[in-house]
Design a protein around this motif. Structure first.
Motif: not given
Length: 331
Positions: A222-244
């Protein structure tokens, strides 16, 4: 109680669930005469709270600033309760006046209904007239208790006793025998050196078991995205597929923040694996500390709009001082 003070009773949305067209003037009739005489109704919006946006709330806070400049000793806000915690939090991040702003929860369901909501209105008026409320920033009144805006959350909208709660430290005051008693201070935020104007589009991406790839890819494109907050698991972990995808978003110079999706958790280093909090912050993702995703989204939007640098945003998200307009903090 301050002598001859006037309060602004701001109508910022619908406030009685069983009355489609409730007359705001009726609210004064439910108050004792001496309290009603101190209040002036200011009709600002009749929209349901779910129709609000951060930009609308920013405009509302600007209206509060004008009311404070006009000499009102306090501001009471009545609206729907659905996004009240977010509205109160945003206003609190900008409000530097001595006069208190109190969001009153009149939308009470369950066995108490309208009676409970009107008790919150009474409590809010008494609190706004109290000398002890001055300098405490923005409060939210529910169940006859006063909660600090930086810590309150909507826990159970169907409960007349525990609709709003403050998980970390409880309420800062309450109405006892018809009087307002404060028993602890409300924490005040680190204020921005510049006022935010046009707010960017900041979205929240919630981690769930094996999901989210399609959604985060869509956000990244999206060209309109100005910022992103990730609501991660537990202490702040996300699925590895998100990383790229997260890495591509960072390459576009779009700020990304990692928080926890858990109510009472905060992000911190635990293990060193792909998608972990430690790996994300090494990539350039900012820590949201103890902020929940909704509060992190508000801080990120205000900070970006105010012109904070990446270093400034990192500090602001952790409530560190950003009050000096210097090149290291502001663009």
């Amino acid at each position: 109680m301050l002598p001859q003070t006037k309060l602004a009773l701001v109508i910022a949305g619908n406030f009685f669930s069983d009355e489609d067209n409730a007359d705001p003037g009726l609210l004064l009739g439910y108050l004792p005469e001496e309290l009603a005489a101190r209040c002036e109704i200011k009709e600002w919006s009749t929209q349901p709270s779910s129709h609000y946006s951060m930009s609308m709330t920013l405009a509302m806070e600007g209206m509060f600033e004008s009311l404070a400049d006009e000499g009102y000793a306090g501001i009471i806000v009545v609206s729907g309760s659905g996004v009240m915690e977010e509205m109160a939090y945003l206003v609190n991040l900008l409000w530097q006046h001595e006069a208190p702003v109190i969001f009153a929860n009149l939308m009470v369901q369950g066995r108490a209904g309208v009676k409970e909501g009107l008790m919150n209105l009474h409590c809010s008026v008494l609190a706004a007239l109290s000398d002890d409320a001055r300098g405490r920033g923005v409060l939210l009144c529910s169940s006859g208790e006063l909660f600090a805006a930086d810590d309150v959350t909507l826990a159970d909208p169907g409960s007349p006793d525990n609709a709003f709660q403050s998980p970390d430290r409880g309420s800062v005051g309450k109405m006892l025998n018809g009087e307002i008693k404060f028993f602890c201070e409300a924490k005040r935020p680190s204020f921005l050196a510049r006022r935010p104007e046009e707010l960017p589009n900041v979205e929240i991406m919630l981690a769930c078991l094996g999901g989210g790839d399609i959604l985060i890819s869509s956000l990244a494109s999206s060209r309109d995205l100005g910022g992103l907050v990730l609501a991660g698991f537990g202490a702040g972990n996300v699925p590895p597929s998100w990383v790229p995808t997260v890495r591509n978003i960072l390459r576009r110079r779009i700020p990304v923040v990692i928080t926890s999706r858990c109510l009472l958790s905060h992000v911190h280093k635990t293990n060193d694996f792909e998608g972990s909090f430690d790996k994300l912050t090494e990539m350039g993702v900012m820590s949201g500390g103890r902020l929940n995703p909704y509060k992190a989204r508000i801080r990120l939007a205000l900070g970006i709009s105010a012109g904070l640098t990446d270093d400034g945003l990192s500090l602001y998200l952790l409530n560190r001082p950003v009050c000096d307009d210097v090149k290291t903090l502001y663009k």
